[in-house]
Design a protein around this motif. Structure first.
Motif, mmCIF file in Angstrom:
data_model
loop_
_atom_site.group_PDB
_atom_site.id
_atom_site.type_symbol
_atom_site.label_atom_id
_atom_site.label_comp_id
_atom_site.label_asym_id
_atom_site.label_seq_id
_atom_site.Cartn_x
_atom_site.Cartn_y
_atom_site.Cartn_z
ATOM 1 N N GLU A 98 48.023 48.663 36.361
ATOM 2 C CA GLU A 98 48.668 47.376 36.004
ATOM 3 C C GLU A 98 47.648 46.429 35.387
ATOM 4 N N PHE A 99 48.124 45.632 34.435
ATOM 5 C CA PHE A 99 47.327 44.522 33.905
ATOM 6 C C PHE A 99 48.020 43.235 34.362
ATOM 7 N N LEU A 100 47.261 42.309 34.913
ATOM 8 C CA LEU A 100 47.808 41.002 35.289
ATOM 9 C C LEU A 100 47.185 39.942 34.388
ATOM 10 N N ALA A 101 47.977 39.416 33.464
ATOM 11 C CA ALA A 101 47.480 38.388 32.533
ATOM 12 C C ALA A 101 47.914 37.015 33.035
ATOM 13 N N GLY A 260 40.827 45.079 43.233
ATOM 14 C CA GLY A 260 40.337 46.301 42.574
ATOM 15 C C GLY A 260 41.467 47.261 42.235
ATOM 16 N N LYS A 261 42.722 46.786 42.375
ATOM 17 C CA LYS A 261 43.864 47.683 42.108
ATOM 18 C C LYS A 261 44.421 47.484 40.705
ATOM 19 N N ARG A 262 44.042 46.398 40.048
ATOM 20 C CA ARG A 262 44.606 46.125 38.730
ATOM 21 C C ARG A 262 43.569 45.477 37.835
ATOM 22 N N VAL A 263 43.862 45.488 36.532
ATOM 23 C CA VAL A 263 43.004 44.815 35.548
ATOM 24 C C VAL A 263 43.480 43.373 35.444
ATOM 25 N N ASP A 281 34.108 50.449 43.498
ATOM 26 C CA ASP A 281 34.021 49.235 44.288
ATOM 27 C C ASP A 281 33.376 48.090 43.501
ATOM 28 N N ARG A 282 33.325 48.230 42.186
ATOM 29 C CA ARG A 282 32.740 47.197 41.318
ATOM 30 C C ARG A 282 33.786 46.727 40.317
ATOM 31 N N SER A 283 33.449 45.640 39.602
ATOM 32 C CA SER A 283 34.330 45.178 38.523
ATOM 33 C C SER A 283 33.528 45.058 37.241
ATOM 34 N N VAL A 284 34.177 45.390 36.142
ATOM 35 C CA VAL A 284 33.538 45.335 34.832
ATOM 36 C C VAL A 284 34.169 44.171 34.073
ATOM 37 N N ILE A 285 33.358 43.210 33.652
ATOM 38 C CA ILE A 285 33.897 42.028 32.958
ATOM 39 C C ILE A 285 33.515 42.099 31.485
#
Ligand SMILES: Cc1cc2nc3c(=O)[nH]c(=O)nc-3n(C[C@H](O)[C@H](O)[C@H](O)COP(=O)(O)OP(=O)(O)OC[C@H]3O[C@@H](n4cnc5c(N)ncnc54)[C@H](O)[C@@H]3O)c2cc1C
Length: 521
Positions: A98-101, A260-263, A281-285
């Motif tokens: 999922e993407f959450l905008a 961490g479940k969605r973009v 367990d990380r996020s890419v920005i």
């Protein structure tokens, strides 16, 4: 390393139908498709496979909802179809997400309009993903409390897909497929000169690790050098109707933001969409889009400040993210295809298309692949088989068996073996399958023979010692960073200080010397 030496020995003095120069995604799919079509080929990469642009992407497999902003509906349709094919063919490696905008008063579009666009995007993609839906501000808050909703007008959820391992690991799957079908494949091997004699190319190759040289003969060349395509074409005496413009993009990797479940998708201060993408367990920005002339680029302090400023403006954190929170960085240049005669000004820079173009030089026997996306890789492979056919290289008809994971029946058989041998936990078995496909059985064989190899080398993300041995023997690893950065994601997700102490042990398991190690990133 052993597999690399064997392939280099075979390469020296060999004659092939097609020499593919460049081992990023475009070169890798070309080698995989050609070898499946029964065409003899060699894949030549001067660094490690996927060590340039194809390790610096956002890891998204997507139709490019944002390209609808520039009315590129045909491209979006094509990319959505490619995405759908990849989701079907790689049920464990390409994961729908999922993407959450989030939209606020400064967003260039109202949320209702974006909702209509998302519905059109869903339809263009044959309704293959989850149905888009609008969210009230309160629903954004309860879904992802880390998002600062104080200025939010509403949210939109739609779906695409991503690569939970990485772009580089995904690309290597095609390289491995090509090797298994007999392609002569060499990393750390540079094309240093090329001469055309009697319709045959004589190529001088230099081993970039030890300086030794080899000669390869080929009827045709595929130029898949991405950002360097124009340079190589000049060397080959090829003139083309297209050329490459270089667009730099960076990402910062930080401890996990949100579930961490969605973009997450936000507009930056230039009204350009950017994302927060899960990586374990990380996020890419990221990412950014800056015109550069030189494809060799690095993350600057300005890039870093820009990305941190954007994200801190959107999150509700106890303490804003700072450079101290950055675990690792990614930086690459998109090779964007433009008309050779064009001179794109800053005003239309952000509108440049992400399409690809293939050009054939019949006189010189060269096929060039300009631009493209990881998402479009299957089309590139198939189009190049047709293009070399136009140069007189005959091939078998390609069906869909040249790509994809083994069938579900093989997975069921592997799971049954795991239970029977009581060798690894069920969740580990699924991870092994995602990473190695049918070769998971080889990892299991190693554990059955030597139970000490079941030991967990790294807990999160989990890697067993047996995997490292398997990678060392069968994945052309020449340097520790090939393992840390591309066969795995460890140098992206782990702090350097934690990895440093383990380098000697990892090198030992890989069967290589730890001495040539440079910075893992
Ligand atoms: C910031 C960013 C984000 C992106 N995000 C996405 C995304 O989320 N989804 C998506 O689908 N796409 C994405 N892309 C696009 C995608 O990553 C690229 O289109 C793709 O990786 C290009 O692959 P390539 O094979 O053409 O080039 P490369 O991966 O650069 O490969 C070219 C190779 O040629 C080699 N080479 C050059 N000269 C020689 C020589 N003389 N001898 C031997 N080898 C040579 C180089 O070493 C290099 O490895 C992104 C790109 C960037 C930069």
């Amino acid at each position: 390393m052993r597999q690399r030496s064997l392939l280099l020995d075979k390469l020296d003095g060999a004659t092939v139908d097609v020499a593919i120069i460049g081992g990023g995604i475009n070169g890798a799919v070309t080698a995989a498709a050609l070898s499946a079509a029964g065409v003899s080929s060699a894949l030549i990469e001067r660094g490690d496979f996927s060590s340039v642009t194809s390790q610096e992407s956002s890891n998204l497999v997507w139709g490019g909802f944002k390209y609808m902003q520039s009315y590129e509906f045909r491209l979006v349709r094509k990319l959505c179809q490619s995405r759908n094919r990849l989701i079907d063919a790689y049920p464990s490696q390409v994961e729908p997400i999922e993407f959450l905008a989030t939209f606020d008063e400064d967003s260039p579009y109202p949320v209702w309009l974006a909702g209509m666009g998302a519905t059109a995007y869903w339809a263009i993609g044959n309704f293959a993903t989850a149905r888009p839906r609008l969210l009230r501000r309160s629903a954004i808050e309860s879904t992802e409390p880390v998002i600062d909703t104080s200025r939010a007008k509403g949210g939109l959820i739609y779906a695409d897909a991503y690569l939970p391992d990485s772009d580089a690991r995904f690309t290597f799957g095609f390289v491995k497929g090509a090797i298994d079908r007999g392609s002569l494949t060499a990393n750390y091997t540079e094309l240093t000169s090329a001469e055309l004699h009697d319709n045959q190319w004589i190529l001088q190759l230099t081993d970039t690790l030890d300086g030794s040289t080899r000669t390869l003969r080929a009827r045709t060349i595929v130029n898949a050098t991405g950002p360097w395509i124009d340079e190589l074409n000049e060397q080959l005496g090829v003139t083309t109707e297209h050329r490459i413009a270089h667009s730099k993009g960076i990402h910062l990797i930080v401890p996990r933001i949100g579930s961490g479940k969605r973009v997450f998708a936000f507009f930056d201060e230039d009204e350009r969409l950017y994302y927060v993408i899960p990586m374990g367990d990380r996020s890419v920005i990221g990412t950014t889009d800056t015109r550069v002339d030189d494809p060799n680029t690095t993350v600057t302090a300005e890039d870093r400040d820009f990305v941190l400023r954007q994200i801190n403006a959107r999150l509700d954190l106890d303490k804003p993210l700072s450079v101290d929170d950055v675990i690792s960085e990614r930086c690459g240049v998109r090779p964007l295809v433009v008309d050779a005669a064009s001179n794109h000004e800053e005003s239309d820079w952000l509108q440049l298309s992400r399409k690809h173009e293939i050009e054939i030089d019949r006189d010189r026997g060269v096929v060039s692949i300009f631009g493209g996306k990881l998402t479009d890789c299957l089309n590139v492979g198939e189009e190049i088989v047709k293009a070399v056919g136009k140069l007189g290289i005959s091939s078998k008809k390609l069906d869909d068996s040249w790509f994809g994971e083994p069938p579900a029946s093989e997975l069921a058989r592997f799971r049954a073996r795991v239970v029977a041998t009581e060798s690894v936990a069920d969740d580990t078995a699924d991870i092994l399958w995602r990473r190695y496909g049918y070769r998971s059985n080889f990892v299991l064989d190693r554990i059955v023979t030597d139970s000490s190899l079941a030991e967990v080398l790294w807990e999160d993300p989990r890697y067993l010692k047996a995997e490292v041995v398997e990678i060392g023997e069968n994945e052309m690893v020449a340097r520790v960073e090939d393992f840390l950065r591309r066969r795995t994601n460890l140098s992206m997700t782990e702090y350097g200080s934690e990895l440093d102490d383990r380098i000697a042990e990892i090198s030992d398991l890989l069967g290589i010397s730890s001495r040539p190690t440079v910075s893992p990133n």
